[in-house]
Every structure is written in C-alpha cells, then in structure tokens.
Write a protein that holds these residues in place. Structure first.
Motif, PDB file in Angstrom:
ATOM      1  N   GLU A  26      70.169  76.851  -0.209  1.00 50.50           N
ATOM      2  CA  GLU A  26      69.754  75.483   0.124  1.00 50.50           C
ATOM      3  C   GLU A  26      68.440  75.124  -0.566  1.00 50.50           C
ATOM      4  OE1 GLU A  26      71.677  74.982   4.579  1.00 50.50           O
ATOM      5  OE2 GLU A  26      69.777  76.068   4.350  1.00 50.50           O
ATOM      6  N   GLN A  27      67.545  76.108  -0.706  1.00 51.86           N
ATOM      7  CA  GLN A  27      66.289  75.859  -1.421  1.00 51.86           C
ATOM      8  C   GLN A  27      66.559  75.562  -2.885  1.00 51.86           C
ATOM      9  OE1 GLN A  27      63.115  78.710  -0.769  1.00 51.86           O
ATOM     10  NE2 GLN A  27      64.080  79.303   1.143  1.00 51.86           N
ATOM     11  N   ILE A  28      67.471  76.305  -3.487  1.00 52.16           N
ATOM     12  CA  ILE A  28      67.824  76.075  -4.885  1.00 52.16           C
ATOM     13  C   ILE A  28      68.444  74.688  -5.044  1.00 52.16           C
ATOM     14  CG2 ILE A  28      69.353  76.819  -6.756  1.00 52.16           C
ATOM     15  CD1 ILE A  28      68.853  79.718  -5.736  1.00 52.16           C
ATOM     16  N   ALA A  29      69.337  74.322  -4.115  1.00 49.59           N
ATOM     17  CA  ALA A  29      69.957  73.001  -4.169  1.00 49.59           C
ATOM     18  C   ALA A  29      68.902  71.900  -4.016  1.00 49.59           C
ATOM     19  CB  ALA A  29      71.018  72.874  -3.081  1.00 49.59           C
ATOM     20  N   ALA A  30      67.935  72.109  -3.120  1.00 48.69           N
ATOM     21  CA  ALA A  30      66.864  71.131  -2.951  1.00 48.69           C
ATOM     22  C   ALA A  30      66.040  71.027  -4.233  1.00 48.69           C
ATOM     23  CB  ALA A  30      65.969  71.516  -1.778  1.00 48.69           C
ATOM     24  N   GLY A  31      65.778  72.151  -4.879  1.00 49.98           N
ATOM     25  CA  GLY A  31      65.040  72.148  -6.140  1.00 49.98           C
ATOM     26  C   GLY A  31      65.768  71.358  -7.212  1.00 49.98           C
ATOM     27  N   PHE A  32      67.076  71.541  -7.312  1.00 53.62           N
ATOM     28  CA  PHE A  32      67.850  70.775  -8.293  1.00 53.62           C
ATOM     29  C   PHE A  32      67.843  69.281  -7.960  1.00 53.62           C
ATOM     30  CE2 PHE A  32      70.004  74.835  -9.463  1.00 53.62           C
ATOM     31  CZ  PHE A  32      69.684  74.791 -10.804  1.00 53.62           C
ATOM     32  N   ARG A  33      67.932  68.943  -6.670  1.00 56.98           N
ATOM     33  CA  ARG A  33      67.864  67.524  -6.289  1.00 56.98           C
ATOM     34  C   ARG A  33      66.516  66.928  -6.670  1.00 56.98           C
ATOM     35  NH1 ARG A  33      70.413  69.360  -1.748  1.00 56.98           N
ATOM     36  NH2 ARG A  33      68.480  69.332  -0.544  1.00 56.98           N
ATOM     37  N   TYR A  34      65.432  67.663  -6.404  1.00 51.73           N
ATOM     38  CA  TYR A  34      64.107  67.177  -6.778  1.00 51.73           C
ATOM     39  C   TYR A  34      63.983  67.027  -8.294  1.00 51.73           C
ATOM     40  CZ  TYR A  34      62.324  68.090  -2.038  1.00 51.73           C
ATOM     41  OH  TYR A  34      62.097  68.087  -0.693  1.00 51.73           O
ATOM     42  N   ALA A  35      64.629  67.904  -9.048  1.00 53.69           N
ATOM     43  CA  ALA A  35      64.515  67.889 -10.511  1.00 53.69           C
ATOM     44  C   ALA A  35      65.185  66.677 -11.146  1.00 53.69           C
ATOM     45  CB  ALA A  35      65.100  69.171 -11.099  1.00 53.69           C
ATOM     46  N   SER A  37      65.599  63.582  -9.434  1.00 52.27           N
ATOM     47  CA  SER A  37      65.359  62.367  -8.666  1.00 52.27           C
ATOM     48  C   SER A  37      63.877  62.013  -8.653  1.00 52.27           C
ATOM     49  CB  SER A  37      65.859  62.551  -7.222  1.00 52.27           C
ATOM     50  OG  SER A  37      65.089  63.549  -6.571  1.00 52.27           O
ATOM     51  N   GLY A  38      63.599  60.840  -8.163  1.00 53.29           N
ATOM     52  CA  GLY A  38      62.228  60.415  -7.949  1.00 53.29           C
ATOM     53  C   GLY A  38      61.390  60.255  -9.201  1.00 53.29           C
ATOM     54  N   GLY A  39      62.004  59.983 -10.324  1.00 50.05           N
ATOM     55  CA  GLY A  39      61.258  59.773 -11.546  1.00 50.05           C
ATOM     56  C   GLY A  39      60.848  61.039 -12.279  1.00 50.05           C
ATOM     57  N   VAL A  40      61.244  62.199 -11.766  1.00 48.44           N
ATOM     58  CA  VAL A  40      60.867  63.467 -12.408  1.00 48.44           C
ATOM     59  C   VAL A  40      61.413  63.557 -13.829  1.00 48.44           C
ATOM     60  CG1 VAL A  40      61.122  65.980 -12.292  1.00 48.44           C
ATOM     61  CG2 VAL A  40      60.527  64.690 -10.244  1.00 48.44           C
ATOM     62  N   PRO A  41      62.691  63.280 -14.077  1.00 47.78           N
ATOM     63  CA  PRO A  41      63.190  63.395 -15.449  1.00 47.78           C
ATOM     64  C   PRO A  41      62.473  62.470 -16.437  1.00 47.78           C
ATOM     65  CG  PRO A  41      65.029  63.262 -13.924  1.00 47.78           C
ATOM     66  CD  PRO A  41      63.780  62.955 -13.146  1.00 47.78           C
ATOM     67  N   ARG A  42      62.174  61.256 -16.004  1.00 48.02           N
ATOM     68  CA  ARG A  42      61.497  60.301 -16.891  1.00 48.02           C
ATOM     69  C   ARG A  42      60.092  60.778 -17.239  1.00 48.02           C
ATOM     70  NH1 ARG A  42      58.377  56.313 -15.233  1.00 48.02           N
ATOM     71  NH2 ARG A  42      59.299  56.341 -13.164  1.00 48.02           N
ATOM     72  N   ARG A  43      59.346  61.223 -16.219  1.00 45.77           N
ATOM     73  CA  ARG A  43      57.989  61.710 -16.482  1.00 45.77           C
ATOM     74  C   ARG A  43      58.009  62.970 -17.331  1.00 45.77           C
ATOM     75  NH1 ARG A  43      57.359  59.959 -11.187  1.00 45.77           N
ATOM     76  NH2 ARG A  43      57.692  62.039 -10.354  1.00 45.77           N
ATOM     77  N   ALA A  44      58.954  63.864 -17.064  1.00 41.28           N
ATOM     78  CA  ALA A  44      59.055  65.098 -17.850  1.00 41.28           C
ATOM     79  C   ALA A  44      59.410  64.775 -19.299  1.00 41.28           C
ATOM     80  CB  ALA A  44      60.087  66.038 -17.241  1.00 41.28           C
ATOM     81  N   GLY A  89      56.788  72.051 -12.492  1.00 37.16           N
ATOM     82  CA  GLY A  89      55.594  71.670 -11.750  1.00 37.16           C
ATOM     83  C   GLY A  89      55.880  70.603 -10.705  1.00 37.16           C
ATOM     84  N   ALA A  90      56.663  69.611 -11.061  1.00 33.71           N
ATOM     85  CA  ALA A  90      57.000  68.536 -10.121  1.00 33.71           C
ATOM     86  C   ALA A  90      57.846  69.062  -8.965  1.00 33.71           C
ATOM     87  CB  ALA A  90      57.740  67.413 -10.851  1.00 33.71           C
ATOM     88  N   VAL A  91      58.813  69.908  -9.259  1.00 28.23           N
ATOM     89  CA  VAL A  91      59.670  70.467  -8.212  1.00 28.23           C
ATOM     90  C   VAL A  91      58.859  71.370  -7.285  1.00 28.23           C
ATOM     91  CG1 VAL A  91      61.609  72.034  -7.768  1.00 28.23           C
ATOM     92  CG2 VAL A  91      61.815  70.245  -9.506  1.00 28.23           C
ATOM     93  N   SER A  92      57.995  72.194  -7.857  1.00 27.96           N
ATOM     94  CA  SER A  92      57.147  73.071  -7.039  1.00 27.96           C
ATOM     95  C   SER A  92      56.274  72.253  -6.097  1.00 27.96           C
ATOM     96  CB  SER A  92      56.260  73.941  -7.925  1.00 27.96           C
ATOM     97  OG  SER A  92      57.034  74.814  -8.673  1.00 27.96           O
ATOM     98  N   TYR A  93      55.705  71.190  -6.609  1.00 24.24           N
ATOM     99  CA  TYR A  93      54.848  70.331  -5.790  1.00 24.24           C
ATOM    100  C   TYR A  93      55.640  69.693  -4.654  1.00 24.24           C
ATOM    101  CZ  TYR A  93      51.692  66.599  -4.412  1.00 24.24           C
ATOM    102  OH  TYR A  93      50.894  65.756  -3.693  1.00 24.24           O
ATOM    103  N   ARG A  94      56.832  69.207  -4.958  1.00 23.42           N
ATOM    104  CA  ARG A  94      57.642  68.564  -3.914  1.00 23.42           C
ATOM    105  C   ARG A  94      58.082  69.564  -2.849  1.00 23.42           C
ATOM    106  NH1 ARG A  94      61.244  63.730  -6.196  1.00 23.42           N
ATOM    107  NH2 ARG A  94      59.571  62.588  -7.195  1.00 23.42           N
ATOM    108  N   ARG A  99      57.183  71.761   2.702  1.00 21.44           N
ATOM    109  CA  ARG A  99      56.746  72.828   3.609  1.00 21.44           C
ATOM    110  C   ARG A  99      55.555  72.365   4.451  1.00 21.44           C
ATOM    111  NH1 ARG A  99      57.453  76.023  -0.944  1.00 21.44           N
ATOM    112  NH2 ARG A  99      55.220  76.208  -1.276  1.00 21.44           N
ATOM    113  N   ARG A 100      54.591  71.701   3.836  1.00 22.58           N
ATOM    114  CA  ARG A 100      53.393  71.256   4.559  1.00 22.58           C
ATOM    115  C   ARG A 100      53.742  70.215   5.619  1.00 22.58           C
ATOM    116  NH1 ARG A 100      48.414  69.533   1.427  1.00 22.58           N
ATOM    117  NH2 ARG A 100      47.619  69.628   3.522  1.00 22.58           N
ATOM    118  N   GLN A 101      54.663  69.313   5.310  1.00 26.07           N
ATOM    119  CA  GLN A 101      55.029  68.281   6.279  1.00 26.07           C
ATOM    120  C   GLN A 101      55.695  68.880   7.497  1.00 26.07           C
ATOM    121  OE1 GLN A 101      57.352  65.512   4.020  1.00 26.07           O
ATOM    122  NE2 GLN A 101      55.560  64.523   3.121  1.00 26.07           N
ATOM    123  N   THR A 102      56.510  69.895   7.311  1.00 26.44           N
ATOM    124  CA  THR A 102      57.178  70.503   8.460  1.00 26.44           C
ATOM    125  C   THR A 102      56.239  71.423   9.224  1.00 26.44           C
ATOM    126  OG1 THR A 102      58.063  72.250   7.075  1.00 26.44           O
ATOM    127  CG2 THR A 102      59.481  70.356   7.477  1.00 26.44           C
TER     128      THR A 102
END
Length: 106
Positions: A26-35, A37-44, A89-94, A99-102
């Motif tokens: 599930e963590q890997i799947a969340a990492g791929f979703r973050y990678a 979405s949210g403008g990550v591909p455009r900024r990268a 870097g973006a995925v790690s930050y997200r 983790r911090r929010q929970t």
C-alpha cells in the motif's frame, strides 16, 4: 512500527486509539499515486529540462557546439536522472507529510 521499506505510514486511527498502518504494498501504491498527481510530473519535467540541459552543456558541450557526435545514452540520462530525483524528493515529502498528519491525531 517499521515496515520492510524502513518506515510505516499510519493512515487512520481506530476506535481504541491505536494507529492503523499501510502495508508495504500500500505504501508503494501511495508512492506511485503521489508520483503521478498533484503537479509532480510537471514540476519534475521542468527540473529535468533545466538541469539536464545544463548537464549536457557541461558534459558534452564541446561535441554539441562543434557539431560532433554525442553519446546518446549520456545525453538521455542527463535528463532522466534529474526527473527521477525530483520525483523521488516530492514523493518522499508527501509521504512524510502523511505520516506527520496522522501522528498529530489523538
């Protein structure tokens, strides 16, 4: 609690107040979703174009400016590596934010 990846991401609290953790899959799947979405591909992509161009000018500038042969794998890697580093870097930050929010929940 640590997972096989070295960390666990708590995603919710159950009624008893204990954390519920994502599995490694599930963590890997969340990492791929973050990678993707949210403008990550455009900024990268912007980072990769700027940094990759600078790296290519440094590494193969003489060949590019003289019209000589360029090393295509090196040329492409100068763009791919900054893209991957920026995305990581973006995925790690997200994941860190998740983790911090929970952890702040009672």
């Amino acid at each position: 609690m640590l997972s096989a990846a070295g960390f666990a991401v708590p995603v919710a609290w159950n009624l008893s107040g204990s954390e519920q953790y994502l599995t490694t899959a599930e963590q890997i799947a969340a990492g791929f979703r973050y990678a993707v979405s949210g403008g990550v591909p455009r900024r990268a992509l912007v980072v990769a174009l700027v940094v990759g161009t600078i790296l290519n000018l440094i590494n193969q500038g003489d060949a590019i400016l003289a019209g000589g042969p360029i090393d295509l794998p090196k040329f492409l890697l100068n763009y791919v590596v900054p893209y991957c580093v920026s995305t990581y870097g973006a995925v790690s930050y997200r994941l860190h934010l998740a983790r911090r929010q929970t952890e702040k929940r009672p």
